[in-house]
Design a protein around this motif. Structure first.
Motif, PDB file in Angstrom:
ATOM      1  N   ALA A   1      -2.999   7.931  -3.442  1.00  0.00           N
ATOM      2  CA  ALA A   1      -2.389   6.030  -2.509  1.00  0.00           C
ATOM      3  C   ALA A   1      -3.717   5.086  -3.085  1.00  0.00           C
ATOM      4  O   ALA A   1      -4.664   5.114  -3.759  1.00  0.00           O
ATOM      5  N   LEU A   2      -2.384   4.166  -3.362  1.00  0.00           N
ATOM      6  CA  LEU A   2      -3.997   2.957  -3.778  1.00  0.00           C
ATOM      7  C   LEU A   2      -2.484   1.684  -3.466  1.00  0.00           C
ATOM      8  O   LEU A   2      -1.062   1.651  -2.479  1.00  0.00           O
ATOM      9  N   ILE A   3      -3.679   0.639  -3.180  1.00  0.00           N
ATOM     10  CA  ILE A   3      -2.711  -0.824  -3.754  1.00  0.00           C
ATOM     11  C   ILE A   3      -2.201  -1.520  -4.670  1.00  0.00           C
ATOM     12  O   ILE A   3      -3.239  -1.990  -5.137  1.00  0.00           O
ATOM     13  N   PHE A   4      -1.204  -1.961  -4.425  1.00  0.00           N
ATOM     14  CA  PHE A   4      -0.378  -2.918  -5.701  1.00  0.00           C
ATOM     15  C   PHE A   4      -0.830  -3.948  -5.189  1.00  0.00           C
ATOM     16  O   PHE A   4      -0.095  -4.806  -4.350  1.00  0.00           O
TER      17      PHE A   4
ATOM     18  N   ALA B   1       1.805   6.804 -10.675  1.00  0.00           N
ATOM     19  CA  ALA B   1       0.030   6.452 -11.010  1.00  0.00           C
ATOM     20  C   ALA B   1      -0.156   6.646  -8.933  1.00  0.00           C
ATOM     21  O   ALA B   1      -1.345   6.795  -8.587  1.00  0.00           O
ATOM     22  N   ALA B   2       0.884   6.454  -8.433  1.00  0.00           N
ATOM     23  CA  ALA B   2       0.864   6.229  -7.251  1.00  0.00           C
ATOM     24  C   ALA B   2       1.632   7.385  -6.427  1.00  0.00           C
ATOM     25  O   ALA B   2       1.505   7.546  -4.744  1.00  0.00           O
TER      26      ALA B   2
ATOM     27  N   ILE C   1       9.131  -1.489  -8.893  1.00  0.00           N
ATOM     28  CA  ILE C   1       8.053  -0.929  -9.934  1.00  0.00           C
ATOM     29  C   ILE C   1       8.758  -0.325 -10.434  1.00  0.00           C
ATOM     30  O   ILE C   1       9.804   0.133 -10.929  1.00  0.00           O
ATOM     31  N   ASP C   2       7.546  -0.061 -12.206  1.00  0.00           N
ATOM     32  CA  ASP C   2       8.484   0.292 -13.193  1.00  0.00           C
ATOM     33  C   ASP C   2       7.567   2.215 -12.659  1.00  0.00           C
ATOM     34  O   ASP C   2       7.542   2.452 -11.762  1.00  0.00           O
ATOM     35  N   ILE C   3       8.325   3.071 -13.773  1.00  0.00           N
ATOM     36  CA  ILE C   3       8.073   4.380 -14.176  1.00  0.00           C
ATOM     37  C   ILE C   3       6.371   4.452 -13.734  1.00  0.00           C
ATOM     38  O   ILE C   3       6.212   6.378 -12.968  1.00  0.00           O
ATOM     39  N   GLU C   4       5.722   4.147 -14.695  1.00  0.00           N
ATOM     40  CA  GLU C   4       4.400   4.047 -14.643  1.00  0.00           C
ATOM     41  C   GLU C   4       3.417   4.074 -13.794  1.00  0.00           C
ATOM     42  O   GLU C   4       2.367   4.807 -12.664  1.00  0.00           O
ATOM     43  N   GLU C   5       4.207   2.834 -13.060  1.00  0.00           N
ATOM     44  CA  GLU C   5       3.508   2.550 -11.529  1.00  0.00           C
ATOM     45  C   GLU C   5       3.535   3.152 -10.592  1.00  0.00           C
ATOM     46  O   GLU C   5       2.907   4.069  -9.711  1.00  0.00           O
ATOM     47  N   ALA C   6       5.058   3.805 -10.815  1.00  0.00           N
ATOM     48  CA  ALA C   6       4.917   4.667  -9.593  1.00  0.00           C
ATOM     49  C   ALA C   6       4.594   6.279  -9.633  1.00  0.00           C
ATOM     50  O   ALA C   6       4.390   6.714  -8.820  1.00  0.00           O
TER      51      ALA C   6
ATOM     52  N   ARG D   1       0.934  -1.530  -0.083  1.00  0.00           N
ATOM     53  CA  ARG D   1       0.104  -0.206   0.100  1.00  0.00           C
ATOM     54  C   ARG D   1       0.845   1.261  -0.578  1.00  0.00           C
ATOM     55  O   ARG D   1       1.618   0.980   0.662  1.00  0.00           O
ATOM     56  N   ALA D   2       0.885   2.288  -0.442  1.00  0.00           N
ATOM     57  CA  ALA D   2       1.172   3.484  -1.400  1.00  0.00           C
ATOM     58  C   ALA D   2       0.118   4.304  -0.354  1.00  0.00           C
ATOM     59  O   ALA D   2      -1.208   4.290  -0.452  1.00  0.00           O
TER      60      ALA D   2
END
Ligand code: ZN
Length: 201
Positions: A161-164, A188-189, A181-186, A155-156
């Motif tokens: 905030a989101l849960i991976f 996103a959160a 994680i990759d830069i897009e996922e980073a 969880r970020a």
């Protein structure tokens, strides 16, 4: 006297630092020679894990539609098979099916063309979008109750905030604790490298 105790039912307080990757390529020896004419490719700088290094020259990735992503970093040393790790958005631009897999799991993945100043390589397979995962050594794993190859949620917190979900746990003797994680996922959160995120089990 009644004391108020902090109770966390089923949710662990274990935390893991984030490491964020951008698009990058691993080349086989054959493709290294095709693209750079040598196996002694000049190195750029040392990454965090010393067994890997970046080459100074980069390569362009060309999609089905001839869209080009220029100057993609190549990581050495050579591997058995060439592997191109792209962002999901790159695949959309290149008209390549985003094939989300853990590293080296390239069976059935799409291909692309790689091009450098010196030459080019036509790949029939090897393009993946790396699947999120976390690394831990045996000691961390035991402390945190993590099991090899299980999936956890991470969880970020914050405004985005989101849960991976579907985070694969990879336990190795020499691993440094990290959530990859990759830069897009980073983005996103809205998480930054080194930020500590909470493991949910
Ligand atoms: Zn990793």
């Amino acid at each position: 006297m009644l004391r108020c105790k902090y109770i966390y039912s089923g949710v662990s307080m274990n935390k893991v630092p984030v490491a964020i990757s951008n698009r990058h390529i691993f080349l086989s020896e054959e493709d290294t020679i095709r693209l750079f004419n040598t196996l002694n490719v000049p190195r750029q700088k040392t990454l965090g894990q010393e067994k890997y290094y970046a080459y100074e020259p980069t390569v362009d990735v060309i999609g089905q539609n001839n869209y080009v992503i220029k100057n993609v970093r190549v990581i050495g040393p050579p591997r058995k098979k060439t592997q191109v790790e792209l962002l999901f958005g790159d695949c959309v631009k290149l008209d390549i099916k985003p094939y989300i897999r853990q590293t080296e799991d390239i069976k059935g993945s799409p291909g692309c063309v790689l091009k450098s100043k010196y030459g080019q390589a036509q790949l029939n397979t090897g393009v993946i979008v790396p699947a999120r995962h976390m690394h831990a050594n045996y000691e961390d794993a035991e402390k945190m109750g993590l099991i090899q190859n299980e999936f956890v949620k991470i969880r970020a917190a914050g405004d985005r905030a989101l849960i991976f979900d579907n985070v694969l746990v990879r336990i190795d003797k020499y691993a440094s604790l990290a959530f990859h994680i990759d830069i897009e996922e980073a983005n996103a959160a809205n998480v930054k490298p080194g930020q500590m995120l909470q493991i949910l089990k």
